[in-house]
Design a protein around this motif. Structure first.
Motif, mmCIF file in Angstrom:
data_model
loop_
_atom_site.group_PDB
_atom_site.id
_atom_site.type_symbol
_atom_site.label_atom_id
_atom_site.label_comp_id
_atom_site.label_asym_id
_atom_site.label_seq_id
_atom_site.Cartn_x
_atom_site.Cartn_y
_atom_site.Cartn_z
ATOM 1 N N LYS A 1 -13.687 -36.612 2.190
ATOM 2 C CA LYS A 1 -14.012 -37.313 0.943
ATOM 3 C C LYS A 1 -12.781 -38.032 0.396
ATOM 4 C CE LYS A 1 -17.694 -34.896 -1.395
ATOM 5 N NZ LYS A 1 -17.964 -33.925 -2.461
ATOM 6 N N SER B 1 -22.308 -34.364 -5.925
ATOM 7 C CA SER B 1 -23.467 -35.043 -5.339
ATOM 8 C C SER B 1 -24.485 -34.039 -4.851
ATOM 9 C CB SER B 1 -22.997 -35.931 -4.183
ATOM 10 O OG SER B 1 -22.309 -35.163 -3.226
ATOM 11 N N PHE C 1 -27.131 -26.536 7.549
ATOM 12 C CA PHE C 1 -28.088 -27.430 6.893
ATOM 13 C C PHE C 1 -29.424 -27.487 7.611
ATOM 14 C CE2 PHE C 1 -24.423 -28.470 4.447
ATOM 15 C CZ PHE C 1 -24.978 -28.636 3.188
ATOM 16 N N ASP D 1 -28.994 -35.626 5.474
ATOM 17 C CA ASP D 1 -29.208 -36.972 6.029
ATOM 18 C C ASP D 1 -30.388 -37.057 7.006
ATOM 19 O OD1 ASP D 1 -27.291 -38.380 4.638
ATOM 20 O OD2 ASP D 1 -25.730 -38.107 6.142
ATOM 21 N N LYS E 1 -24.418 -46.622 6.453
ATOM 22 C CA LYS E 1 -24.783 -45.749 5.316
ATOM 23 C C LYS E 1 -23.805 -45.959 4.147
ATOM 24 C CE LYS E 1 -25.176 -41.105 3.688
ATOM 25 N NZ LYS E 1 -24.652 -39.763 3.838
ATOM 26 N N HIS F 1 -25.584 -43.525 -2.243
ATOM 27 C CA HIS F 1 -25.419 -43.160 -3.650
ATOM 28 C C HIS F 1 -23.946 -43.168 -4.044
ATOM 29 C CE1 HIS F 1 -25.486 -39.941 -0.811
ATOM 30 N NE2 HIS F 1 -25.144 -39.003 -1.658
ATOM 31 N N ARG F 2 -23.064 -42.742 -3.100
ATOM 32 C CA ARG F 2 -21.626 -42.755 -3.377
ATOM 33 C C ARG F 2 -21.126 -44.202 -3.530
ATOM 34 N NH1 ARG F 2 -21.168 -37.889 -1.576
ATOM 35 N NH2 ARG F 2 -22.184 -38.439 0.356
HETATM 36 P P1 IMP Z 1 -20.601 -31.666 -3.061
HETATM 37 O O1 IMP Z 1 -20.684 -32.893 -3.912
HETATM 38 O O2 IMP Z 1 -19.411 -31.676 -2.166
HETATM 39 O O3 IMP Z 1 -20.806 -30.421 -3.860
HETATM 40 O O4 IMP Z 1 -21.809 -31.741 -2.020
HETATM 41 C C1 IMP Z 1 -23.096 -31.454 -2.384
HETATM 42 C C2 IMP Z 1 -24.052 -31.337 -1.234
HETATM 43 O O5 IMP Z 1 -25.033 -32.363 -1.409
HETATM 44 C C3 IMP Z 1 -23.523 -31.566 0.156
HETATM 45 O O6 IMP Z 1 -23.081 -30.385 0.740
HETATM 46 C C4 IMP Z 1 -24.787 -32.050 0.872
HETATM 47 O O7 IMP Z 1 -25.578 -30.975 1.180
HETATM 48 C C5 IMP Z 1 -25.508 -32.817 -0.185
HETATM 49 N N1 IMP Z 1 -25.213 -34.234 -0.059
HETATM 50 C C6 IMP Z 1 -24.419 -34.966 -0.860
HETATM 51 N N2 IMP Z 1 -24.320 -36.234 -0.409
HETATM 52 C C7 IMP Z 1 -25.078 -36.268 0.710
HETATM 53 C C8 IMP Z 1 -25.339 -37.310 1.651
HETATM 54 O O8 IMP Z 1 -24.849 -38.444 1.580
HETATM 55 N N3 IMP Z 1 -26.135 -36.976 2.680
HETATM 56 C C9 IMP Z 1 -26.681 -35.739 2.833
HETATM 57 N N4 IMP Z 1 -26.449 -34.746 2.008
HETATM 58 C C10 IMP Z 1 -25.652 -35.005 0.935
#
Ligand code: IMP
Length: 203
Positions: free
Chosen positions: A19, A76, A100, A164, A184, A189-190
């Motif tokens: 990230k 996210s 997952f 995903d 992607k 969303h990011r």
């Molecule tokens: P965090 O923001 O690192 O807490 O991640 C939250 C979780 O949301 C991740 O572990 C994924 O399971 C899910 N997630 C967040 N963004 C995505 C994405 O772009 N694709 C698939 N899963 C996502």
């Protein structure tokens, strides 16, 4: 009006190297040096918030308080309409030992139970991302990116991560797990949250 970012250093409040790298790439065009929370040995706060915004803000504020530099954090997850928004902020926690495959199976099972109980089929879902930028004086700006789509089972594609392989964004015929990472990155969303952050604070 959002506050403009005028400092020359920014801490990315994520201990996830992937990230931190992604964020550095997205801010490459701007004259700011990116430092990661890991490099600075910053503690990881508990994600005790009840919304994506709460969690992104608490991570950014904790980092800026700990090191005195402005900090950027994200939170996210995936929200499923039929499950009243679950797993949502608990998306990572639905994956025991980061599996997952099990998390996606739980989503499928709970959606099937809901369909039996209500007699209604609803496959709508969203990927959500909140980015929070916090300054040492306590000022915070935050931006939400939402990618709308629907879910398919069984999972398809080996690219990407998390949910995903079951998520098809609106306007696309394939799951995020079947898309290239580069593609992607242009629709996610990011990316949507980042565009707002850059427009509001870095231009
Ligand atoms: P965090 O923001 O690192 O807490 O991640 C939250 C979780 O949301 C991740 O572990 C994924 O399971 C899910 N997630 C967040 N963004 C995505 C994405 O772009 N694709 C698939 N899963 C996502």
């Amino acid at each position: 009006m959002a506050r403009k970012f005028k400092d020359d250093k920014l801490v990315v409040a994520s201990h996830n190297a992937g990230k931190a790298r992604e964020i550095a790439e997205l801010l490459e065009a701007f004259p700011v040096k990116i430092v990661s929370a890991k490099e600075l040995n910053l503690p990881e706060p508990d994600e005790t918030g009840l919304t994506y915004i709460d969690n992104a803000v608490l991570k950014a504020v904790a980092a800026t308080k700990a090191c005195g530099l402005p900090a950027l954090a994200d939170d996210s997850g995936m929200s499923v309409d039929a499950l009243d928004g679950a797993p949502g902020i608990y998306s990572a926690r639905w994956a025991p030992n980061k599996d997952f495959g099990l998390a996606m199976e739980r989503v499928r099972r709970e959606m099937a139970e809901k369909e039996r109980a209500t007699g209604q089929k609803n496959d709508r879902a969203q990927f959500n991302c909140c980015l929070a930028l916090a300054w040492p004086d306590g000022h915070v700006e935050h931006f939400m990116g939402v990618l709308q789509g629907h879910l398919v089972f069984p999972p398809r594609g080996n690219n990407g991560f998390g949910y995903d392989p079951i998520f098809i964004p609106d306007g696309h015929g394939i799951t995020c797990g079947e898309m290239t990472h580069a593609f992607k990155q242009t629709i996610s969303h990011r990316a949507l949250a980042f565009r707002q952050l850059v427009d509001a604070c870095f231009k």
